[in-house]
Design an enzyme around this catalytic site. Structure first.
Site, PDB file in Angstrom:
ATOM      1  N   ASP A 217      29.581  35.146  48.346  1.00 27.98           N
ATOM      2  CA  ASP A 217      30.478  37.049  47.059  1.00 27.98           C
ATOM      3  C   ASP A 217      31.689  35.656  45.664  1.00 27.98           C
ATOM      4  O   ASP A 217      31.116  34.442  45.891  1.00 27.98           O
ATOM      5  CB  ASP A 217      31.737  37.690  48.110  1.00 27.98           C
ATOM      6  CG  ASP A 217      31.567  38.409  47.607  1.00 27.98           C
ATOM      7  OD1 ASP A 217      32.099  39.578  48.254  1.00 27.98           O
ATOM      8  OD2 ASP A 217      31.764  38.841  46.857  1.00 27.98           O
TER       9      ASP A 217
HETATM   10  C1  GLC Z   1      33.137  41.630  45.205  1.00 26.17           C
HETATM   11  C2  GLC Z   1      32.170  41.832  46.306  1.00 26.17           C
HETATM   12  C3  GLC Z   1      30.885  41.698  46.417  1.00 26.17           C
HETATM   13  C4  GLC Z   1      30.324  42.665  44.798  1.00 26.17           C
HETATM   14  C5  GLC Z   1      30.868  40.866  44.162  1.00 26.17           C
HETATM   15  C6  GLC Z   1      30.494  40.652  42.671  1.00 26.17           C
HETATM   16  O1  GLC Z   1      34.162  40.961  45.274  1.00 26.17           O
HETATM   17  O2  GLC Z   1      33.243  41.961  47.929  1.00 26.17           O
HETATM   18  O3  GLC Z   1      30.432  42.957  47.330  1.00 26.17           O
HETATM   19  O4  GLC Z   1      28.969  41.928  45.238  1.00 26.17           O
HETATM   20  O5  GLC Z   1      32.085  40.989  44.117  1.00 26.17           O
HETATM   21  O6  GLC Z   1      30.781  42.248  42.190  1.00 26.17           O
END
Ligand code: GLC
Length: 744
Positions: free
Chosen positions: A285
């Site tokens: 993430d």
């Molecule tokens: C965020 C989320 C994730 C998302 C990523 C990109 O922090 O936790 O679900 O896909 O960043 O936006």
């Protein structure tokens, strides 16, 4: 003749399997040939994902530095890339100016629709309509692909029992078995049956794992649970998604028993990649590898990169640039094996081949297709269908609903009466949708009402539901002049979602004051809830005669709700997450353990209860009303006992005993009465949505086999116990009729 036909069919099946196998073997052959030619820098480049719209630290400072990164093969994919021209430009640079000419992937969180927005995933799950959910994702995928996206960071499949956590809106509620079915529908909708087609997108099962179990529902908080619990409640949707062929998986921010998922060898390398034989790739993430320093797992970025890579957890680094900065040095110092980087790189290249990007790197960049997608009537129709099916009728005392289209004067009151604020009817995960395209509740109601009817509107209380005294006074004045009041209350989409955990789940602001002032008038009143999570509605549930849960319904919000309010659509949705009485009751969920002192009667004492509230939620899992009524009768079992190889058939007769046609979601639950460990009082193991005309009956049949009876015991053995089981059937988890059978 019959044998010849059979032979032909068998040969066709064999060809398909052979074709599929060879296509994977064929892809791996190609991947290996590309990998052999790559330098270590270029391999590490594929592991590096950068964010385009925000600065990715020292790497992207301007357009020039962005293009240089592509020429040097220092990034394999980008996210938040909106502009089609930019994507075309970068892909052309990758294909013409970089040494290896490896196509780029462009990604975005398209959580419930690209420009035409479906209801939030939690709402969609309340439809229990897997075909509609798949269709909704298909629409999302086609629009995303038409806008030049290869990869969406969805479906989120975190099971959760805690509405304090803002991200419940992104998931499919509290049940893992249903969550797994929905995860498969979503992956199939997004990836289609041939990922190389340019109207499909790479799906991403997230967030592995246990994110929905954050302590106190506080965002990004620690998760403490046994591996048994993890395997029983949190992993099944991911396993189902892997079996459905999901091409990418995102690790979660949280720790599980103090081990961050992004560097969790046992979770990712042992379970996902080895036990489940996962062939796709794992992306961290956002910034999560760099956050190993905050977790106190890594001393510096070199240590963070080594930890994540040596545990063979995250193959791709989303925007922390730790892999970019450190991996080469770590390989040169002998601290990271290049073979680990090769494996991560192969996984990513495998998916780029599967996406068809090597064959046609520009295949997603067709501006005419993009523009046409915005006008495709099928997309609006699918969105409307999904929105209607996701609505849940929670209360309808005295059958106040449906309203007459000839109602003389309606007062429409509340922050969502004619919601113009951004995300009044949709979630924060809607980068490219515009509020101006959303059908408001007022618009929807106007489209239904007789021309001679009047609507008095008090669109009040604003973003956080703070209703000013004069607004409440004005609303009361309008209500006094009306025949029926419709309250449009709840929480704006920016009040739930990521990083929106809350400890007070009442209606935000002082909306309750508005509601009480209106209810004091004694007018026929209907409340429509617009929210992204279960709220604590103890007073409202007792005092408002009719309540319709609309969630965040998306682009077709007003039209879908109006269809139900005026009876053009008989509501069929059922909750996939319990509504607690108050925050103190959380977590409250249907598949709880019996404990050694189960409360069975209100007079019970010395049982597992609270002094101040009942154990039951206000609205239980599986609950939802209709404008008609259904009778459940004649529950029969095909056998009183089954062996490990038998299938038990359970039949039930459902009759529409009301005055209008309606859909009923018939639910089947089981209970393992005696097992190695204590088992839940009920577990969902089947459902069927049926349409019945008035006085029509249907026999619904469910099949139960050994696989449905298995669970993870304390020694992490996945097994079923011989002995007695209860099978329960009903309209929701709190209202079932039961029979007993035995597994011999
Ligand atoms: C965020 C989320 C994730 C998302 C990523 C990109 O922090 O936790 O679900 O896909 O960043 O936006």
């Amino acid at each position: 003749m019959k044998n010849l036909y059979l032979l032909i069919v068998l040969q066709l099946i064999a060809c398909c399997i052979y074709a599929q196998k060879t296509s994977i073997k064929n892809i791996d052959f190609k991947v290996d040939s590309v990998l052999k030619l790559m330098t270590l820098d270029e391999k590490i480049g594929q592991l590096n994902q950068l964010c385009i719209d925000f600065s990715s630290g020292p790497l992207i400072t301007d357009q020039k530095s962005l293009e240089k990164i592509v020429v040097n093969g220092q990034a394999g994919s980008f996210f938040y890339a909106a502009d089609m021209d930019l994507k075309i430009k970068l892909q052309k640079i990758a294909m013409n100016k970089s040494r290896m000419k490896i196509p780029l992937m462009f990604a975005l969180d398209v959580i419930h629709g690209y420009k035409i927005v479906a209801p939030i995933p939690l709402a969609q799950s309340c439809s229990w309509d897997l075909a509609a959910i798949e269709k909704s994702e298909r629409v999302s995928a086609e629009m995303s692909a038409a806008h030049g996206l290869h990869w969406t960071f969805t479906p989120m499949m975190d099971v959760t029992r805690d509405p304090r956590w803002g991200r419940v809106m992104e998931g499919s509620g509290e049940d893992s078995w249903l969550g797994a079915k929905i995860a498969v529908a979503r992956v199939n909708g997004l990836q289609g049956n041939d990922l190389s087609k340019n109207n499909t997108v790479l799906a991403c099962a997230k967030h592995l794992a246990g994110y929905g179990g954050a302590e106190s529902g506080r965002e990004y908080n620690s998760v403490e649970m046994s591996e048994r619990q993890l395997r029983e409640f949190y992993l099944p949707p991911f396993k189902a998604a892997v079996e459905a062929g999901v091409g990418s998986i995102m690790t979660s921010f949280n720790t599980i028993s103090a081990v961050p998922s992004v560097s969790n060898k046992h979770l990712v390398k042992d379970i996902l990649k080895t036990e489940w034989n996962y062939k796709g790739f794992v992306v961290s993430d956002m910034e999560a590898i760099g956050e190993l320093l905050n977790h106190g797992i890594a001393e510096d970025t070199m240590d963070a990169a080594a930890t994540a890579m040596n545990n063979q957890a995250a193959d791709m680094d989303m925007s922390s640039v730790v892999y970019h900065k450190s991996l080469k040095k770590l390989v040169q110092q002998g601290k990271v094996k290049e073979s680990y980087i090769d494996d991560a790189c192969k996984r990513i290249l495998r998916i780029k081949f599967a996406l068809g990007l090597f064959q046609n790197p520009m295949g997603y960049f067709d501006k005419n297709r993009r523009d046409a997608s915005l006008k495709n009537p099928e997309y609006q129709a699918a969105t409307m269908d999904m929105a209607k099916k996701s609505l849940v009728l929670l209360k309808n005392e005295g059958n106040i609903l449906p309203l007459s289209k000839k109602t003389k004067t309606i007062a429409l009151i509340g922050p969502f009466a004619d919601g113009k604020l951004n995300r009044d009817y949709m979630s924060t995960w809607t980068y490219h949708a515009e509020q101006k395209d959303v059908i408001t509740l007022l618009t929807g109601i106007k489209s239904k009402l007789d021309p001679n009817s009047q609507i008095l509107v008090a669109s009040v209380c604003g973003f956080m539901g703070d209703c000013k005294t004069n607004e409440i006074e004005n609303a009361v004045k309008l209500a006094k002049m009306s025949d029926v009041v419709i309250l449009a209350i709840g929480e704006n989409g920016d009040v739930n979602g990521e990083c929106k955990s809350r400890t007070n789940l009442d209606l935000p602001g002082n909306q309750k004051e508005l509601v009480k002032a209106i209810m004091a008038l004694g007018k026929p009143t209907v409340a429509v809830l617009f929210n992204g999570r279960p709220l604590t509605l103890e007073w409202e549930s007792k005092n408002i005669p009719a309540i319709l849960e609309a969630w965040q319904p998306g682009t077709q919000a007003g039209n879908a709700v109006a269809e139900v309010l005026f009876g053009d659509y008989n509501p069929s949705g059922k909750l996939t997450m319990s509504f607690p009485i108050n925050v103190g009751q959380i977590p409250v969920y249907y598949n709880q353990l019996p404990t050694g002192r189960t409360k069975t009667k209100p007079t019970d004492n010395m049982k597992s209860t609270f002094m101040d509230i009942p154990n039951e939620p206000i609205y239980p899992f599986g609950f939802g009303l209709s404008y008609t009524t259904f009778d459940y009768s004649d529950i029969t079992l095909s056998n009183q006992e089954i062996t490990a190889t038998d299938t038990l058939t359970i039949s039930v007769k459902i009759t529409n005993t009301g005055k209008v046609a309606g859909e009923e979601i018939v639910q089947l639950y089981i209970r393992d009465l005696v097992a190695d460990i204590s088992r839940p009082v009920k577990e969902l193991r089947g459902f069927e949505k049926i349409l019945l005309n008035t006085n029509e009956s249907k026999i619904v049949k469910f099949k139960i086999s050994l696989e449905d009876l298995k669970y993870w015991n304390a020694d992490l053995v996945y097994k079923a116990d011989k002995g007695k089981f209860k099978v329960m059937i009903g309209p929701n988890s709190a209202d079932t009729k039961e029979k007993i059978f035995s597994l011999k």
